[in-house]
Design an enzyme around this catalytic site. Structure first.
Site, PDB file in Angstrom:
ATOM      1  N   ASP A 214      11.726 -30.780   7.878  1.00  0.00           N
ATOM      2  CA  ASP A 214      13.219 -31.007   7.807  1.00  0.00           C
ATOM      3  C   ASP A 214      13.428 -32.258   7.164  1.00  0.00           C
ATOM      4  OD1 ASP A 214      16.103 -31.191   8.368  1.00  0.00           O
ATOM      5  OD2 ASP A 214      15.569 -30.179  10.236  1.00  0.00           O
ATOM      6  N   ASP A 241      12.975 -31.947   1.652  1.00  0.00           N
ATOM      7  CA  ASP A 241      14.086 -31.040   1.423  1.00  0.00           C
ATOM      8  C   ASP A 241      13.760 -29.638   0.864  1.00  0.00           C
ATOM      9  OD1 ASP A 241      16.428 -29.887   0.000  1.00  0.00           O
ATOM     10  OD2 ASP A 241      17.312 -32.120  -0.408  1.00  0.00           O
ATOM     11  N   HIS A 260      22.836 -19.056   6.691  1.00  0.00           N
ATOM     12  CA  HIS A 260      24.367 -19.030   6.735  1.00  0.00           C
ATOM     13  C   HIS A 260      24.976 -20.207   6.083  1.00  0.00           C
ATOM     14  CE1 HIS A 260      25.412 -20.374  11.287  1.00  0.00           C
ATOM     15  NE2 HIS A 260      24.467 -21.206  10.437  1.00  0.00           N
TER      16      HIS A 260
END
Length: 351
Positions: A214, A241, A260
């Site tokens: 992360d 990233d 999503h």
């Protein structure tokens, strides 16, 4: 409360179709009333106060510092909504609210409700505008980038990470139980937040190592969460990233509630990067509120997709068939969908 039959299905005692009623329409139209009652109860730490034992209305009102005018209505509304129990005038948590809404318990899922209360509830008031414009209705309306602002504020980022653990908790345990981890040795959770998934997998399978990937600001949050479970020797954090940097290599990569957030081209880019990072025989697990292929049953998944309209420039939720097609395009040789917990399912792809 949901009706057990639709108006079209209900019949009278004579076998004739009963006349339709507005009950279900009114319940849904005013559903935000009950929602805000629960969200305010979480904000007030009501369920944590009751975790020590039942209280009468006046005791509970004083503990929460509420005005006398509507406190009793507030408590009894929570009883009618199934969130509290009342016996001999004393209020108590239900088994579910005792387990999941007491802040002192590791099973607490209120983090996601805290975020819903402080952020999403007001933003959803602009849904009609979002539907007409296709534009986000969150901080972007005043020129802010939600993720940029989030990752720059340690307190908000920690709250967000806790919320992600809350929403992922049931799915994480199901993934640890259902996926054939005996065939693999390592896992990296891409966009890991606190690391709920690798922690649950490592707790259940002692041979598994790996960690999370992360942005750098998540590192201390991940390390603290993992250390609470005594897993610091097996799970570690990698900063990066996932658009700009290569993904870490592992036997299994996990993307939970990640795809999503992004538009179709970005979804395909992330799936391709996962394929490239995996070894032959490796697996990708994508999980979130996967919409059923007929788009008729998983209302939560469809509402989550509308939430992506509120929150992102191009994000949307998708069906299992959609995801499997994108995985095939990326080069994966086979894939399948498996239900997890609640509205969540995982789509597993094998390289």
């Amino acid at each position: 409360m949901q009706p057990t039959q639709t108006s079209a299905e209900s019949t009278s005692s004579e076998g004739q179709a009963a006349a339709p009623t507005p009950e279900a329409i009114m319940q849904l139209g005013f559903g935000f009333w009950g929602s805000k009652v629960l969200l305010s109860a979480v904000e007030l730490n009501l369920f944590s106060e009751l975790a020590a034992g039942p209280l009468d209305a006046e005791e509970l009102r004083e503990r929460l510092d509420l005005n006398p005018r509507s406190a009793r209505d507030f408590f009894d509304a929570l009883v009618a909504l199934g969130m509290l129990e009342r016996e001999d005038g004393r209020y108590a948590n239900t088994p579910a609210t005792e387990l999941f809404l007491d802040q002192a318990k590791p099973s607490y899922v209120g983090g996601i409700l805290e975020m819903a209360n402080t952020r999403l509830y007001p933003f959803w008031g602009s849904l009609t505008e979002g539907l007409r414009t296709g534009a986000p209705q969150n901080e972007a309306k005043v020129g802010e980038d939600f993720f940029e602002v989030l990752y720059a504020d340690p307190a908000r980022l920690a709250q967000f990470a806790r919320a992600m653990s809350a929403v992922s908790g049931g799915a994480a345990q199901a993934i640890a139980a259902k996926f054939p981890w005996q065939d693999h040795g390592s896992v990296i959770d891409v966009g890991c937040a606190e690391g709920a998934v690798p922690v649950q997998v490592a707790l259940r399978h002692e041979h598994i190592t790996g960690g999370g990937f992360d942005l750098p600001a998540i590192g201390p949050i991940f390390d603290a969460y993992v250390s609470n479970f005594g897993l610091g020797g097996r799970l570690s954090f990698t900063a990066g990233d996932f658009f700009a940097d290569p993904l870490p290599e592992a036997d299994v990569l996990v993307m939970g509630h990640i795809l999503h957030d992004w538009d179709l081209d970005e979804k395909r880019q992330l799936l391709q990067k996962a394929y490239d990072a995996l070894p032959d025989g490796g697996a990708l697990i994508v999980y979130e509120a996967i919409i059923d292929d007929e788009r008729r049953e998983n209302a939560f998944g469809l509402l989550m997709s509308l939430n992506m309209l509120i929150e992102t420039p191009g994000g949307f939720d998708y069906t299992g068939a959609d995801c499997r097609a994108w995985m095939q395009e990326a080069g994966f040789r086979e894939s399948y969908v498996e239900p997890l917990a609640g509205p969540d399912s995982m789509v597993v792809a094998l390289k």
